[in-house]
Design an enzyme around this catalytic site. Structure first.
Site, PDB file in Angstrom:
ATOM      1  N   HIS A  92    -113.309   0.269  26.143  1.00  0.00           N
ATOM      2  CA  HIS A  92    -113.714   1.294  27.596  1.00  0.00           C
ATOM      3  C   HIS A  92    -113.166   2.912  27.219  1.00  0.00           C
ATOM      4  O   HIS A  92    -111.897   2.502  27.075  1.00  0.00           O
ATOM      5  CB  HIS A  92    -113.275   0.936  28.154  1.00  0.00           C
ATOM      6  CG  HIS A  92    -113.858   1.023  29.478  1.00  0.00           C
ATOM      7  ND1 HIS A  92    -114.999   1.567  30.416  1.00  0.00           N
ATOM      8  CD2 HIS A  92    -113.062   1.949  30.692  1.00  0.00           C
ATOM      9  CE1 HIS A  92    -115.644   1.979  30.793  1.00  0.00           C
ATOM     10  NE2 HIS A  92    -113.765   1.976  31.940  1.00  0.00           N
ATOM     11  N   SER A  93    -113.960   3.293  27.729  1.00  0.00           N
ATOM     12  CA  SER A  93    -113.055   4.935  27.937  1.00  0.00           C
ATOM     13  C   SER A  93    -112.566   5.382  26.283  1.00  0.00           C
ATOM     14  O   SER A  93    -112.786   5.171  25.115  1.00  0.00           O
ATOM     15  CB  SER A  93    -112.633   4.566  28.722  1.00  0.00           C
ATOM     16  OG  SER A  93    -112.129   6.339  29.446  1.00  0.00           O
ATOM     17  N   TYR A  94    -111.233   6.041  26.627  1.00  0.00           N
ATOM     18  CA  TYR A  94    -110.113   6.080  26.375  1.00  0.00           C
ATOM     19  C   TYR A  94    -110.005   5.933  24.766  1.00  0.00           C
ATOM     20  O   TYR A  94    -109.489   5.255  23.782  1.00  0.00           O
ATOM     21  CB  TYR A  94    -109.531   6.541  26.315  1.00  0.00           C
ATOM     22  CG  TYR A  94    -107.888   7.271  25.386  1.00  0.00           C
ATOM     23  CD1 TYR A  94    -107.941   8.663  25.482  1.00  0.00           C
ATOM     24  CD2 TYR A  94    -107.153   7.058  24.467  1.00  0.00           C
ATOM     25  CE1 TYR A  94    -107.536   9.370  24.889  1.00  0.00           C
ATOM     26  CE2 TYR A  94    -106.403   7.157  24.406  1.00  0.00           C
ATOM     27  CZ  TYR A  94    -105.865   8.812  23.945  1.00  0.00           C
ATOM     28  OH  TYR A  94    -105.207   9.445  23.017  1.00  0.00           O
ATOM     29  N   GLY A  95    -109.977   4.200  25.392  1.00  0.00           N
ATOM     30  CA  GLY A  95    -109.711   2.849  23.974  1.00  0.00           C
ATOM     31  C   GLY A  95    -111.439   3.465  22.578  1.00  0.00           C
ATOM     32  O   GLY A  95    -110.610   2.907  21.416  1.00  0.00           O
ATOM     33  N   GLY A  96    -112.069   3.947  23.247  1.00  0.00           N
ATOM     34  CA  GLY A  96    -113.035   3.464  21.806  1.00  0.00           C
ATOM     35  C   GLY A  96    -113.144   5.433  20.821  1.00  0.00           C
ATOM     36  O   GLY A  96    -113.518   5.235  20.103  1.00  0.00           O
TER      37      GLY A  96
END
Length: 377
Positions: free
Chosen positions: A292-296
């Site tokens: 999700h979000s920055y994790g991608g």
């Protein structure tokens, strides 16, 4: 001292300054003096004068809140949702109260991962000594031994921790939309092994005097080159995280320092560490990532699909100015809800990818093979 009273004080000063600026040299000197006085006013300190002590309960019961059968956070007496503005004109105090509740929510989600999802907590680094700072991840029992499928879950940046997508959704909506639990349960039902990363757990905070002693003893035998590289990474991480940590403890009574976790001092370091020590060692033939979000950001080079916030219906193709993963609508315009709203489509995407691989059908070309370098744009 109320914020309205502070506003009145400042307004009076500015009016006086405006009047003085219309006068002669003497008035200009007074204006300069008033400006100097105004520059010395610490609004934060003024707001603290009549602010209640920053002391909050350490349990949900203490806050008089509980999760109902629908996973919604409700007041145990009134049944009402969480109220942020508990005290009017005390935004900083309300924010601190919200963060205190958030820390309890984090521990509550950890408990759910172990009790409801039956995941085990694994300490990082794997060879950590008893005295050094530690982090952890969560894994299913078959995460490393499942020969078929492994799902890896990665949240975004900020205050969220393992098992969460968005703290705001957990508090204001429900557990299903704000946590990774629906993904975990469905993954286990469909035969996946599961690993839940914890990329924001990069350091612990201790009192400065104690930290200085530990830092001197821990780093005495560390090579200078490795220490310099670690310090650089930690400084970059701190700069990026400062915005998100702004309200976690706005009125610290004791000076603290951050002791970074070895080889896990940033989200990027954490992802690499978990890859090297766990994911790369797994027996799974197929490994799937939900980020999700920055994790991608670490995975845009892989065969992927990006569900983005959009007013278009779920799975509608969405154009992008950047040559990253193919983008489709998550069926919501709220960024924090994208992972929850796209859950069924993501599992469908994984199933189709597995079937295509197993039947030797060539997948549609990804952006990796013909990717344009950003410098060439």
């Amino acid at each position: 001292m109320s914020s309205s009273f502070i506003t009145l004080i400042l307004l009076t000063i500015w009016i006086n300054m405006a009047q003085l600026q219309q006068g002669g040299p003497d008035e200009k000197e007074k204006t300069t003096a008033l400006k100097d006085l105004l520059s010395r006013i610490d609004l934060d300190e003024l707001m603290k004068k009549d602010e209640p002590p920053l002391e909050f309960p350490d349990t949900l019961e203490g806050f008089e809140y509980a999760f109902n059968e629908k996973g919604q956070l409700r007041h145990i007496k009134t049944g009402e949702p969480f109220v942020f503005n508990y005290r009017e004109d005390l935004h900083r105090w309300n924010q601190k109260r919200y963060e205190a509740l958030g820390e309890i929510i984090t521990k509550y989600v950890y408990e759910l991962l172990e009790k409801e999802c039956h995941l085990k907590k694994v300490t990082l680094p794997v060879d950590a000594t008893e005295s050094e700072p530690k982090s952890f991840i969560f894994m299913s029992e078959d995460a490393l031994t499942n020969p078929d499928k492994l799902m890896v879950l990665i949240h975004g940046s900020g205050v969220v921790r393992a098992g969460q997508w968005a703290r705001r959704l957990i508090i204001n909506e429900d557990l299903d939309s704000g946590t990774q639990i629906p993904y975990i349960k469905r993954a286990i039902e469909e035969g996946y092994g599961v690993i839940v990363l914890n990329p924001n757990e990069n350091y612990i905070e201790v009192e400065k005097t104690k930290a200085q002693v530990q830092l001197s003893s821990d780093s005495s035998d560390e090579p200078a080159e490795k220490r310099e590289r670690k310090d650089k990474i930690q400084k970059e991480t701190k700069k990026r995280r400062d915005f998100y940590e702004k309200y976690r403890n706005p009125q610290k009574e004791k000076e603290t320092v951050q002791l970074y976790i070895r080889d896990n001092g940033s989200p990027e370091e954490h992802a690499i560490y978990v890859w090297d020590h766990f994911i790369a060692e797994s027996a799974a033939e197929n490994i799937f990532f939900v980020a999700h979000s920055y994790g991608g950001l670490a995975f845009v080079e892989l065969n992927c699909c990006n569900w983005v916030s959009s007013s278009e219906p779920l799975d509608t193709s969405v154009e992008s100015m950047l040559p990253d993963c193919p983008r489709v609508s998550a069926g919501t315009e709220r960024h924090e809800l994208t992972s929850w709203k796209s859950l069924p489509s993501i599992f469908k995407f994984f199933s189709e990818a597995s079937e295509a691989k197993n039947s030797s059908v060539k997948l549609a070309p990804t952006r990796r093979s013909n990717r344009i370098k950003y410098e060439e744009l």
